[in-house]
Design a protein around this motif. Structure first.
Motif, PDB file in Angstrom:
ATOM      1  N   UNK A 161      36.522   4.667  16.679  1.00  0.00           N
ATOM      2  CA  UNK A 161      37.816   5.335  16.750  1.00  0.00           C
ATOM      3  C   UNK A 161      38.546   5.048  18.046  1.00  0.00           C
ATOM      4  N   UNK A 162      39.115   6.089  18.639  1.00  0.00           N
ATOM      5  CA  UNK A 162      39.912   5.911  19.854  1.00  0.00           C
ATOM      6  C   UNK A 162      39.065   5.483  21.043  1.00  0.00           C
ATOM      7  N   UNK A 163      37.758   5.745  20.996  1.00  0.00           N
ATOM      8  CA  UNK A 163      36.886   5.368  22.111  1.00  0.00           C
ATOM      9  C   UNK A 163      36.692   3.860  22.201  1.00  0.00           C
ATOM     10  N   UNK A 164      36.988   3.153  21.111  1.00  0.00           N
ATOM     11  CA  UNK A 164      36.777   1.703  21.114  1.00  0.00           C
ATOM     12  C   UNK A 164      37.673   1.014  22.139  1.00  0.00           C
ATOM     13  N   UNK A 195      36.457 -10.477  22.780  1.00  0.00           N
ATOM     14  CA  UNK A 195      36.744 -10.750  21.375  1.00  0.00           C
ATOM     15  C   UNK A 195      36.373  -9.521  20.558  1.00  0.00           C
ATOM     16  N   UNK A 196      37.353  -9.001  19.818  1.00  0.00           N
ATOM     17  CA  UNK A 196      37.113  -7.864  18.931  1.00  0.00           C
ATOM     18  C   UNK A 196      36.912  -8.416  17.523  1.00  0.00           C
ATOM     19  N   UNK A 197      35.744  -8.182  16.960  1.00  0.00           N
ATOM     20  CA  UNK A 197      35.466  -8.734  15.627  1.00  0.00           C
ATOM     21  C   UNK A 197      36.448  -8.210  14.582  1.00  0.00           C
ATOM     22  N   UNK A 198      37.063  -7.052  14.830  1.00  0.00           N
ATOM     23  CA  UNK A 198      38.024  -6.505  13.868  1.00  0.00           C
ATOM     24  C   UNK A 198      39.260  -7.383  13.742  1.00  0.00           C
ATOM     25  N   UNK A 199      39.501  -8.237  14.712  1.00  0.00           N
ATOM     26  CA  UNK A 199      40.657  -9.141  14.653  1.00  0.00           C
ATOM     27  C   UNK A 199      40.347 -10.422  13.888  1.00  0.00           C
ATOM     28  N   UNK A 200      39.130 -10.583  13.415  1.00  0.00           N
ATOM     29  CA  UNK A 200      38.725 -11.841  12.776  1.00  0.00           C
ATOM     30  C   UNK A 200      38.091 -11.613  11.409  1.00  0.00           C
ATOM     31  N   UNK A 201      38.426 -10.499  10.760  1.00  0.00           N
ATOM     32  CA  UNK A 201      37.770 -10.163   9.495  1.00  0.00           C
ATOM     33  C   UNK A 201      38.055 -11.189   8.406  1.00  0.00           C
ATOM     34  N   UNK A 202      39.317 -11.596   8.252  1.00  0.00           N
ATOM     35  CA  UNK A 202      39.655 -12.556   7.197  1.00  0.00           C
ATOM     36  C   UNK A 202      38.918 -13.875   7.401  1.00  0.00           C
ATOM     37  N   UNK A 203      38.896 -14.335   8.639  1.00  0.00           N
ATOM     38  CA  UNK A 203      38.211 -15.593   8.933  1.00  0.00           C
ATOM     39  C   UNK A 203      36.713 -15.477   8.664  1.00  0.00           C
ATOM     40  N   UNK A 204      36.138 -14.326   8.984  1.00  0.00           N
ATOM     41  CA  UNK A 204      34.715 -14.123   8.732  1.00  0.00           C
ATOM     42  C   UNK A 204      34.411 -14.152   7.240  1.00  0.00           C
ATOM     43  N   UNK A 205      35.293 -13.537   6.457  1.00  0.00           N
ATOM     44  CA  UNK A 205      35.091 -13.532   5.010  1.00  0.00           C
ATOM     45  C   UNK A 205      35.184 -14.951   4.463  1.00  0.00           C
ATOM     46  N   UNK A 206      36.185 -15.684   4.887  1.00  0.00           N
ATOM     47  CA  UNK A 206      36.425 -17.011   4.339  1.00  0.00           C
ATOM     48  C   UNK A 206      35.394 -18.039   4.791  1.00  0.00           C
ATOM     49  N   UNK A 222      37.717  -8.915  31.421  1.00  0.00           N
ATOM     50  CA  UNK A 222      37.294  -9.814  32.486  1.00  0.00           C
ATOM     51  C   UNK A 222      35.958 -10.462  32.203  1.00  0.00           C
ATOM     52  N   UNK A 223      35.252  -9.981  31.148  1.00  0.00           N
ATOM     53  CA  UNK A 223      33.966 -10.562  30.771  1.00  0.00           C
ATOM     54  C   UNK A 223      34.147 -11.422  29.527  1.00  0.00           C
ATOM     55  N   UNK A 224      33.206 -12.304  29.298  1.00  0.00           N
ATOM     56  CA  UNK A 224      33.156 -13.050  28.050  1.00  0.00           C
ATOM     57  C   UNK A 224      32.292 -12.245  27.094  1.00  0.00           C
ATOM     58  N   UNK A 225      32.937 -11.469  26.227  1.00  0.00           N
ATOM     59  CA  UNK A 225      32.204 -10.508  25.405  1.00  0.00           C
ATOM     60  C   UNK A 225      32.712 -10.519  23.972  1.00  0.00           C
ATOM     61  N   UNK A 226      31.821 -10.161  23.044  1.00  0.00           N
ATOM     62  CA  UNK A 226      32.178 -10.004  21.632  1.00  0.00           C
ATOM     63  C   UNK A 226      31.705  -8.627  21.204  1.00  0.00           C
ATOM     64  N   UNK A 227      32.634  -7.799  20.719  1.00  0.00           N
ATOM     65  CA  UNK A 227      32.310  -6.436  20.314  1.00  0.00           C
ATOM     66  C   UNK A 227      32.310  -6.329  18.800  1.00  0.00           C
ATOM     67  N   UNK A 228      31.166  -5.955  18.245  1.00  0.00           N
ATOM     68  CA  UNK A 228      31.058  -5.753  16.807  1.00  0.00           C
ATOM     69  C   UNK A 228      31.641  -4.415  16.394  1.00  0.00           C
ATOM     70  N   UNK A 229      31.583  -4.084  15.112  1.00  0.00           N
ATOM     71  CA  UNK A 229      32.107  -2.802  14.643  1.00  0.00           C
ATOM     72  C   UNK A 229      31.113  -1.666  14.899  1.00  0.00           C
TER      73      UNK A 229
END
Length: 388
Positions: free
Chosen positions: A238-241, A287-298, A250-257
């Motif tokens: 939610x809002x805490x994300x 990188x927020x995985x929520x911004x790449x959902x369509x690409x992940x599906x495809x 500033x980090x090279x990071x990937x955040x899952x759901x």
């Protein structure tokens, strides 16, 4: 042992000095316990319960050891009466750490105990008619002895914390491994209990370089789990994300759901897949995985996507390679812009008439398939998915 205090093992007192002290040891022990209960709040409740008589006996034994030590005839034996007392003090320090009492409380108890024991023993010595010089000398021995015991307890306290800390770190790592492996619920629950870890409502997997993870983890919920480059962060849905993503800036990071804590493997798998997408920018960032959902599906099945592309491009196989590439590029842009010729021309930097010419060629090789909804869907997926 403090450098300012004498070595208690190097002094001797006469039996005449020690005899009245031994007779009054129970009284001294009781007074010492009462003072610690009053002056050190951490010990008030434990001493008032079943632990009280045990501690009183221990204090009496420690003072008895001291009197035995300073009154015995000299002998060069390696195992002096002080050794068991030091072992007991060391064990006391470890036990206090296991019971969750701080080193400050333990040292405060020693200070109070030394003060009261000295006051009571000195009063007995004065009452017995000992000269001031003997009483002063006796004071040095009391404080030297207490200093030895407190040093042993400090060592025991530190060793227990280090040992239990290492053990808990191992248990937390085992818990993290079980979560990431998707172990059955009963296995994970048992690992959480062994690690003394209170489960949150959700966990979010974050991939971040290990050196950065060690810095970031100090800013997160204390229940955050870490295993190498993987962080499992509690309750940042939610809002805490947004706050989590801000901390990672500033980090090279990937955040899952965020996922229910027992299903955090889903979050980890998605973060891992997102980190492997070929379209991610080369520059470090969050990188927020929520911004790449369509690409992940495809791109869920890369081989299936490759086969689909081969299938929909098969009608162009008869054309020369260069011509086939231009036709495929035009078809992709035509699908993206839903047949708007001017927009296709602008994207490809060609004349609208060239677009019209190429589309005529494409209709010749594809025929009615360009009007078939199923074929059109296949073309859109195959040609507009990143990586084409």
């Amino acid at each position: 042992m403090s450098d300012a205090l004498p070595d208690v093992r190097a002094f001797r007192l006469t039996p005449e000095v020690v005899a009245p002290l031994k007779q009054r040891l129970p009284h001294v022990a009781t007074q010492t316990i009462d003072a610690i209960m009053t002056d050190v709040p951490a010990y008030a409740e434990p001493f008032a319960g079943d632990l009280g008589p045990k501690i009183e006996r221990a204090v009496r034994a420690a003072l008895g050891t001291f009197l035995e030590l300073v009154s015995r005839a000299y002998a060069p034996e390696p195992q002096s009466p002080l050794a068991p007392a030091l072992e007991g003090a060391y064990a006391l320090g470890r036990g206090e750490a296991r019971n969750g009492r701080s080193l400050e409380s333990l040292l405060a108890a020693y200070r109070v105990g030394a003060r009261v024991a000295w006051h009571e023993l000195a009063a007995i010595s004065v009452e017995a008619g000992q000269p001031a010089a003997t009483v002063a000398h006796f004071a040095e021995l009391v404080f030297a002895y207490i200093d030895e015991l407190s040093a042993a307890s400090v060592a025991g306290h530190a060793d227990e914390l280090a040992s239990s800390g290492r053990a808990r770190i191992r248990h937390l790592e085992q818990l993290t491994q079980a979560l990431l492996a998707g172990e059955p619920e009963h296995v994970v629950a048992a690992a959480a209990q062994q690690a003394d870890w209170s489960p949150p409502r959700t966990l979010t997997a974050v991939l971040v370089p290990e050196h950065a993870a060690r810095t970031v983890v100090d800013l997160l919920d204390r229940r955050t789990l870490q295993l190498g480059e993987v962080l499992l962060v509690p309750d940042v849905d939610g809002s805490s994300r947004a706050a989590l993503l801000g901390l990672l800036r500033g980090q090279s990071a990937v955040a899952g759901p965020a996922r229910p804590w027992l299903r955090v493997k889903e979050s980890y798998d998605r973060a891992l897949r997102t980190s492997q997408l070929p379209t991610l920018p080369a520059t470090p960032g969050v990188v927020d995985t929520e911004d790449h959902l369509a690409e992940l599906v495809l791109t869920a099945d890369p081989q299936a996507l490759a086969d689909l592309r081969a299938k929909v491009l098969a009608p162009l196989s008869a054309a020369p390679t260069a011509a086939a590439a231009k036709l495929a590029e035009t078809l992709r842009s035509w699908l993206r812009h839903q047949g708007r010729r001017d927009e296709v021309a602008a994207e490809l930097f060609i004349h609208p008439q060239t677009v019209r010419y190429r589309m005529t060629q494409l209709r010749e090789v594809y025929g009615d398939r360009l009007r078939d909804p199923d074929w059109t869907s296949s073309l859109v997926i195959a040609l507009t998915t990143p990586g084409f």
